[in-house]
Every structure is written in C-alpha cells, then in structure tokens.
Enzyme design. Structure first.
Site, mmCIF file in Angstrom:
data_model
loop_
_atom_site.group_PDB
_atom_site.id
_atom_site.type_symbol
_atom_site.label_atom_id
_atom_site.label_comp_id
_atom_site.label_asym_id
_atom_site.label_seq_id
_atom_site.Cartn_x
_atom_site.Cartn_y
_atom_site.Cartn_z
ATOM 1 N N GLY A 1 0.811 -1.221 0.000
ATOM 2 C CA GLY A 1 0.000 0.000 0.000
ATOM 3 C C GLY A 1 0.840 1.265 0.000
ATOM 4 N N LEU B 1 14.892 4.981 -8.359
ATOM 5 C CA LEU B 1 14.802 5.500 -9.732
ATOM 6 C C LEU B 1 14.061 6.840 -9.670
ATOM 7 C CD1 LEU B 1 13.787 2.143 -11.436
ATOM 8 C CD2 LEU B 1 16.064 3.123 -11.277
ATOM 9 N N HIS C 1 5.241 3.688 -14.377
ATOM 10 C CA HIS C 1 4.756 2.425 -13.799
ATOM 11 C C HIS C 1 4.098 1.629 -14.929
ATOM 12 C CE1 HIS C 1 2.592 -0.002 -10.565
ATOM 13 N NE2 HIS C 1 2.012 -0.369 -11.681
ATOM 14 N N LYS D 1 -3.381 4.651 -7.964
ATOM 15 C CA LYS D 1 -3.600 4.857 -9.397
ATOM 16 C C LYS D 1 -4.918 5.604 -9.621
ATOM 17 C CE LYS D 1 -1.195 0.547 -9.986
ATOM 18 N NZ LYS D 1 -1.349 -0.918 -10.046
ATOM 19 N N ARG E 1 -3.464 -11.356 -7.691
ATOM 20 C CA ARG E 1 -4.937 -11.239 -7.659
ATOM 21 C C ARG E 1 -5.395 -10.477 -8.887
ATOM 22 N NH1 ARG E 1 -4.983 -5.858 -6.943
ATOM 23 N NH2 ARG E 1 -3.349 -4.999 -5.624
ATOM 24 N N VAL F 1 -7.790 -3.786 -10.069
ATOM 25 C CA VAL F 1 -8.821 -2.790 -10.383
ATOM 26 C C VAL F 1 -8.816 -2.484 -11.884
ATOM 27 C CG1 VAL F 1 -9.596 -0.423 -9.943
ATOM 28 C CG2 VAL F 1 -8.559 -1.740 -8.091
#
Ligand code: ADP
Length: 462
Positions: free
Chosen positions: A177, A216, A221, A250, A304, A307
């Site tokens: 998280g 970095l 991403h 995100k 998993r 989203v």
C-alpha cells in the site's frame, strides 16, 4: 522455493461461488459467474445490507458489522457463510483478503476452491525479498540492489548503499500500500532512515526485515497481466501504464503503455510467464515494473485480479475474470500466446466519492446518475440512483472505461464520457478527471509517476 506445477485442483468442480468482496468488483465477478452458469453467494457488512447485487444472488448474507475488520476481513465468518450456503468456491476480488495466504490456506483446508493462486505463491510474492529472488532466478529484470535482507552491520550497509549508488530506497520486505519505504539521498541520512523504516515496518507489518535498492528518479509504472492454468499454459495479455498516481494510488490507467516498442516489452512479457511456470503460479496476476530510460525493473507481483483489469480486457478481447474462474475449475486456457493480439487503445478513469480539490472522502446518497452509453464505453459500478455511499470503505464508486482505435481517439472518447457523466448528491473527482484528460502532457503520453503530483501542485500552489 517450490518449482513444481500445482495440479491437485485440476478437476475442481463447483456450481456456486461465494464472492468475498463488495462494490464494483463484486458486481463484475457476479456477472462473470452468471455468464458461466454459476450461482453466486454475496456477502455484506451491515453498512452494505441494501446493496442491489444481493438481489441477483442465490444467497445474500451479512457477515458482520460495518467495520471491514469485522466483516470483509473476517475469515471465519466468510467460511461459515460458504458452509451454510453450500458454495464450492470463494473469489476474493481485490483488496480485503485477496492477498492473504492464510485465507487461501483456510479455504483449501475447508475443502473449497480458492479462486486464485496457490497459497505458497501468495506467500512468496507477499515477501518482497523472496519475490525479488524468485524473479532474478527466472530472468525477470529487477531494480539494482541485493536480494537479501539488510544486515545489522553498519559498515556493510554503508558499503551496499555505495555500491548501488545514491539515491537508494529502503523498503520493508512485508510492506504494501505504498507504506514502509524511505528514500535516502546521501550517506548522512542512511542509518536514521533505516532505523525509522525498521520501526515502522515492525509496527505496521509485523516484520522488521528491510532491503535496499536503487531509487529511480523518473520512472513510469508499467505492468504486465498474466494468466496461467493448471495444464502448463502461461500467457501474458499485454501491458498497461499506471503512472498517473496520487499518493501511490492509481487514478487513470491505460493499455497499451504508450511509446514502448513490441521488441522492448516482448522479452519482459516472456520472462514473466517463465517466472509463473517456475513458481507454479495459477490464475491471474500482475507483474509491476518501473520503466526508466528504456529499461524495465520489477518491483512487485500482485497475486490477484486488479482494479485496472478492464483496459486489458478491452484491448486483448479476453474476459479475464471468466478465465480466472475457468482456471479454478481446472479448465485449460481458451487461447495460446500466439493468439493474443492487442487492438486499439483503452483508458480507465477511477471515479471516487471524494472532494475534487481536497480529495477528502464524500459520503451521502446519490440522487441523480447517468453515464454515456455507446460503442467503446464501459462502466463497471455498483451504484444507482438512491445508493448510499458509506464512509467505511474505499471511495471508488465506478470505473469508466473506453476503447478506441488509437490513443488520441480513446482520449477523445473518454473526454466525451466524462463530460456526459452525472453523479448528483455527493462530491466526486469528476472535475479533476475532466481537467486531467484535457492536459496536454497527458495527451502526449509517457509521463512519469511523479507527474500527477506536480500537476496538482501547479494547479493549486500552496
Ligand atoms: P507497495 O507494495 O507498497 O505498493 P511497491 O514496491 O509496489 O510497494 O512500490 C510502490 C511505489 O513506490 C511504486 O509504484 C513507486 O512509485 C515507488 N517505488 C518503489 N520502489 C521504487 C524504486 N526502487 N525507485 C523509485 N520508486 C520506487
């Protein structure tokens, strides 16, 4: 590390799936179950008793009070609900218990099917040092830095940082998280940063184990979606760019990631599926990478459904949730790697119940609701006019997804879709999303993970 392929559930049969989640993802999974002819058991907390998806389920059970710790995170109550209703499988969705290996184990122990990877794969990937080690041995490119825990020896630590080269980042092995991380720009901050992160990690994650890697400075991403069955098939379904983040959350995702050549990403996708074979992975998963100066660096694997899976569904044409459930039933994947061809461009905007300026959550009753309908527009949501947004859970209330033949066409379609969306009675981040989609830099693409925070500061100088 186990290198065997897990086949013991190859013929798992079930006709009812308990969905151990809520909100839009509960609806999404329910749709996939129904289209496969499976019955569903939905659970809820007291705050979600009036959720409409309960009406379309065979059973709708309240498993505890509104606080997630006592309901959606209550493993015993959820297992009891499965037993009482005769559910043969449990789908965890995302968040909540989806990455708890103990939950997967308990489901297995109860003789039910966990719609997800083996508990051992969840445990390995949840330990960031073990994950990094597994990825290095599978040939997946990682961020420079050792795949071992930081020792107590101060000199050794200093040497490691020097060898990597400042700035470095100290990360908790059990972190998640976006927490349990600290950037160190020079040797004078090193030991204090380690002490602080160690204490944080001990308190938040129950493990004081840390590791160090290169920080970095301007990465994007980029992530790769994989799906694997019990029959030795592992396929990657293309890539996504999720660089538009606020506080590591995100906000807008897209597929494919703009400006990355097929021959640059191809070997990385192949390395990901090879890693899946090596760790005996099953089901869907996502490899997350930082991408800087033309190179990929693995940071973590999410074991998993994510989203943002719809943008990959829109471009690849694969129903990821149906495949995931099919794999849990023991079916082989319906396609091979060579058949995966990604078309056009897809963008997802997360619509949150929150103030568009302060980002504080907004609860209340939705009194007016409409979305654009038409080709290339998809809305994944559980809300409806009259729905009460409760303050207890994540503020995500809908995902607006578009697909078009090119990125500019997808942006244009998303702008139309955002302009046409009406959600009355509560505050939402729609004004913020509309402004972001109008931004020229976003339009050009290839922005890094810090862009959104800078953009927000420029709009509202402190
Ligand atoms: P979590 O499991 O908490 O999400 P991650 O390892 O995925 O942790 O990292 C979360 C975010 O932190 C990344 O998306 C990125 O923004 C930043 N980050 C993590 N590692 C690095 C790194 N080595 N260099 C730069 N940024 C990093």
């Amino acid at each position: 590390m186990s290198v065997c392929l897990v086949v013991e559930k190859a013929n798992a049969s079930f006709d009812t799936v308990l969905i151990a989640n809520r909100g839009e993802i509960a609806v999404r999974i329910q749709k996939a179950c129904h289209s496969l002819g499976l019955k569903t058991v939905m659970i809820c907390s007291e705050a979600d008793r009036s959720a409409k998806y309960g009406e379309a389920a065979e059973h709708f059970l309240c498993v505890g009070p509104s606080a997630a710790a006592k309901s959606y995170l209550n493993q015993d109550a959820i297992l009891l609900a499965a037993r009482l209703t005769g559910a043969g499988a449990i789908h965890p969705g995302y968040g909540f218990l989806s990455e708890k290996s103990s939950f997967a184990e308990a489901i297995d122990g109860a003789g039910l099917v966990f719609v997800g990877p083996p508990a051992s794969a969840i445990a390995t990937m949840g330990d960031k040092i073990a994950a990094k080690r597994a990825m290095i041995s599978a040939g997946v490119p990682c961020v420079p830095g050792p795949d071992t825990a930081l020792p107590d020896d101060r000199e050794l630590v200093e040497r490691t940082a020097r060898e990597i080269g400042y700035p470095v980042i100290i990360k908790a092995s059990g972190g998640g998280g976006g927490r349990g991380m600290r950037v160190v720009s020079g040797p004078e901050q090193l030991h204090e940063a380690i002490a602080l992160t160690r204490e944080e990690a001990r308190q938040a994650f129950g493990s004081a184990e840390l590791y160090m890697e290169k920080f970095l400075q301007h990465p994007r991403h980029i992530e790769i979606q994989v799906v694997c069955d019990n029959h030795g098939n592992a396929v990657w379904l293309g890539h996504r760019d999720c660089s538009m983040q606020r506080r590591h959350q995100k906000v807008v995702e897209e597929a494919p990631a703009p400006g990355i050549a097929a021959d640059t990403i191809g070997p990385v996708g192949q390395a990901c599926v090879e890693a899946c074979r090596q760790i005996g992975y099953r089901g869907v998963g996502t490899f997350e990478f930082l991408y800087e100066d033309g190179r990929f660096y693995f940071i973590e694997m999410n074991t998993r459904l994510q989203v943002e899976h719809p943008v990959t569904e829109m471009t690849s044409g694969v129903d990821i949730v149906k495949e995931q459930i099919g794999v849990a039933q023991g079916r082989p994947l319906a396609f091979r790697q060579a058949e995966i061809v990604c078309n056009g461009h897809s963008i997802e905007c997360r619509i949150n119940a929150e103030d568009p300026d302060s980002f504080l959550p907004s609860a209340g009753t939705i009194n007016d609701l409409s979305f654009l309908e038409g080709p290339g527009v998809r809305v994944d949501t559980h809300i409806h006019a009259g729905y009460r947004v409760s303050p207890y859970y994540d503020s995500l209330i809908a995902k607006l997804i578009v697909h078009a033949e090119s990125r500019p066409a997808a942006i244009a379609r998303m702008r139309d879709a955002l302009a046409a969306t009406r959600i009355g009675g509560i505050s939402t981040n729609l004004p913020f999303l509309r402004a972001l989609l109008d931004d020229e830099e976003f339009g050009r693409g290839e922005t890094d993970i810090h862009y959104l925070e800078h953009w927000l500061k420029q709009r509202r100088p402190a």
